[in-house]
Design an enzyme around this catalytic site. Sequence first.
Site, PDB file in Angstrom:
ATOM      1  N   LYS A  67       0.867  -1.194   0.000  1.00 60.81           N
ATOM      2  CA  LYS A  67       0.000   0.000   0.000  1.00 60.81           C
ATOM      3  C   LYS A  67       0.896   1.234   0.000  1.00 60.81           C
ATOM      4  O   LYS A  67       1.826   1.330   0.803  1.00 60.81           O
ATOM      5  CB  LYS A  67      -0.924   0.003   1.220  1.00 60.81           C
ATOM      6  CG  LYS A  67      -1.835   1.233   1.238  1.00 60.81           C
ATOM      7  CD  LYS A  67      -3.044   1.031   2.121  1.00 60.81           C
ATOM      8  CE  LYS A  67      -2.830   1.541   3.504  1.00 60.81           C
ATOM      9  NZ  LYS A  67      -4.093   1.682   4.244  1.00 60.81           N
ATOM     10  N   ARG A 110     -10.843  -0.835   6.874  1.00 59.97           N
ATOM     11  CA  ARG A 110     -10.029  -1.584   7.853  1.00 59.97           C
ATOM     12  C   ARG A 110      -9.774  -0.774   9.107  1.00 59.97           C
ATOM     13  O   ARG A 110      -9.590  -1.324  10.196  1.00 59.97           O
ATOM     14  CB  ARG A 110      -8.777  -2.148   7.215  1.00 59.97           C
ATOM     15  CG  ARG A 110      -7.774  -1.168   6.626  1.00 59.97           C
ATOM     16  CD  ARG A 110      -6.979  -0.473   7.666  1.00 59.97           C
ATOM     17  NE  ARG A 110      -5.616  -0.260   7.245  1.00 59.97           N
ATOM     18  CZ  ARG A 110      -4.873   0.725   7.693  1.00 59.97           C
ATOM     19  NH1 ARG A 110      -5.378   1.629   8.518  1.00 59.97           N
ATOM     20  NH2 ARG A 110      -3.623   0.828   7.303  1.00 59.97           N
ATOM     21  N   ASP A 158     -17.158  17.210  16.805  1.00 57.89           N
ATOM     22  CA  ASP A 158     -16.198  17.699  15.802  1.00 57.89           C
ATOM     23  C   ASP A 158     -16.370  19.210  15.726  1.00 57.89           C
ATOM     24  O   ASP A 158     -17.505  19.692  15.713  1.00 57.89           O
ATOM     25  CB  ASP A 158     -16.513  17.059  14.432  1.00 57.89           C
ATOM     26  CG  ASP A 158     -15.381  17.233  13.436  1.00 57.89           C
ATOM     27  OD1 ASP A 158     -15.011  18.393  13.141  1.00 57.89           O
ATOM     28  OD2 ASP A 158     -14.868  16.217  12.950  1.00 57.89           O
ATOM     29  N   ARG A 160     -16.059  20.917  13.244  1.00 62.09           N
ATOM     30  CA  ARG A 160     -16.841  21.132  12.019  1.00 62.09           C
ATOM     31  C   ARG A 160     -18.230  20.564  12.302  1.00 62.09           C
ATOM     32  O   ARG A 160     -18.474  19.364  12.196  1.00 62.09           O
ATOM     33  CB  ARG A 160     -16.214  20.409  10.824  1.00 62.09           C
ATOM     34  CG  ARG A 160     -14.897  21.036  10.364  1.00 62.09           C
ATOM     35  CD  ARG A 160     -14.425  20.443   9.036  1.00 62.09           C
ATOM     36  NE  ARG A 160     -14.350  18.998   9.042  1.00 62.09           N
ATOM     37  CZ  ARG A 160     -15.042  18.195   8.224  1.00 62.09           C
ATOM     38  NH1 ARG A 160     -15.869  18.711   7.329  1.00 62.09           N
ATOM     39  NH2 ARG A 160     -14.916  16.885   8.305  1.00 62.09           N
ATOM     40  N   ALA A 214      -3.576   9.350  16.018  1.00 64.11           N
ATOM     41  CA  ALA A 214      -2.131   9.546  16.163  1.00 64.11           C
ATOM     42  C   ALA A 214      -1.393   8.352  15.577  1.00 64.11           C
ATOM     43  O   ALA A 214      -1.008   7.433  16.287  1.00 64.11           O
ATOM     44  CB  ALA A 214      -1.774   9.742  17.631  1.00 64.11           C
ATOM     45  N   SER A 285      -4.229   2.308  17.715  1.00 63.42           N
ATOM     46  CA  SER A 285      -4.196   1.805  16.342  1.00 63.42           C
ATOM     47  C   SER A 285      -3.288   2.690  15.510  1.00 63.42           C
ATOM     48  O   SER A 285      -3.500   3.905  15.442  1.00 63.42           O
ATOM     49  CB  SER A 285      -5.616   1.825  15.762  1.00 63.42           C
ATOM     50  OG  SER A 285      -5.572   1.898  14.358  1.00 63.42           O
TER      51      SER A 285
END
Length: 315
Positions: A67, A110, A158, A160, A214, A285
């Site tokens: 990827k 994913r 958020d 936004r 992060a 993650s």
Amino acid sequence: MSEIPVIPGQAVFDAIDPGTAIERTREAFERYGRGEWEMPAKVYLDSPPYGDFRAMPARGDGLALLKWVTSFPGNSARGLPVVRGEVLLSDAETGEELAVIECSSVTSLRTGAAAAVSAQVLAADGAKSVGIIGCGVNGTWSARCLAAAGFGPGVCADPRGEAAQALAGELGWRVGERAEAAAQDVVVTVTPGHEPVILAGDLHPGQHIAVLGADAHGKREVELEAIGRCRAFCDEWEQASAGGELANGVEAGVIRREGVTQLGDVLVGRAEGRRDSDEITLFDSTGLAIQDLAICRAVYERWREGSVDAPVVTL
Ligand SMILES: NC(=O)c1ccc[n+]([C@@H]2O[C@H](COP(=O)([O-])OP(=O)(O)OC[C@H]3O[C@@H](n4cnc5c(N)ncnc54)[C@H](O)[C@@H]3O)[C@@H](O)[C@H]2O)c1
């Protein structure tokens, strides 16, 4: 000469629903945990001051992939995607190219699925409510996957307002302030990582926090004091300690290798998951190439069955 499909993002989303993404991503963590799938650490190529490129290879089940993907946080302000790139899928026995697959669709599925798998494995019994902090592309897919896994309703936060509103409207959840989202049973952070969005004072016993934003050096979404109060899990230690949220804890001496458990090790029974209902679990993650392999393998299977529409090119 090889004739290979070039599979667009919409075709990926049409072929793989969140439930399938969760099932396949869970399997990827298990196969990697058993040592059946291979993956060197991802390589970062900085492109200052805009962001970075990442090269992510993996191999498993007769397939290999690379990827080539970006994280350009300033792109949103320019009306461009933060994450873009492609996956090159090859036959692991012959090296033959099999497909080119648009990668932000694969990444979204994913990434959202990893948040859901972490909650399935680590959240306390009876955990239901969700807080999403950062309702952009990957925050939205995290919410969709958590909803598909039976979590919710949730609070969407958020700066936004339109992004939070769109997500809340789609899932029948509600818009709220950051602190309200951070108080839910399962909290997912998917911001650009410019400042902490989980503070020590937000935490309460039994929560599960999945920290997704992060994913490179210098980013941070959780106050150090808050990290120190959690039991830490990660997708893969080398990546997480070098460029994930936990890297900040490692640098500050709050986090050590023996205190961190890889999710795959819990899935295969090699390590303990949640120990009691009061523990606060934090899953860092960073995004693994084996997760991409899980989704691309499923997409390629669907294409071979004839259920994915894609142009074919001759190389
Ligand atoms: N862990 C992984 O596997 C993985 C995968 C993909 C992307 N990422 C990372 O996740 C982050 C977000 O990616 P994206 O593609 O969703 O970007 P995006 O720009 O689509 O979404 C980010 C959202 O965060 C919001 N935000 C910014 N500051 C905030 C704050 N203080 N509180 C709440 N929300 C805030 C923005 O308004 C935006 O809606 C990036 O840092 C990216 O590199 C991680």
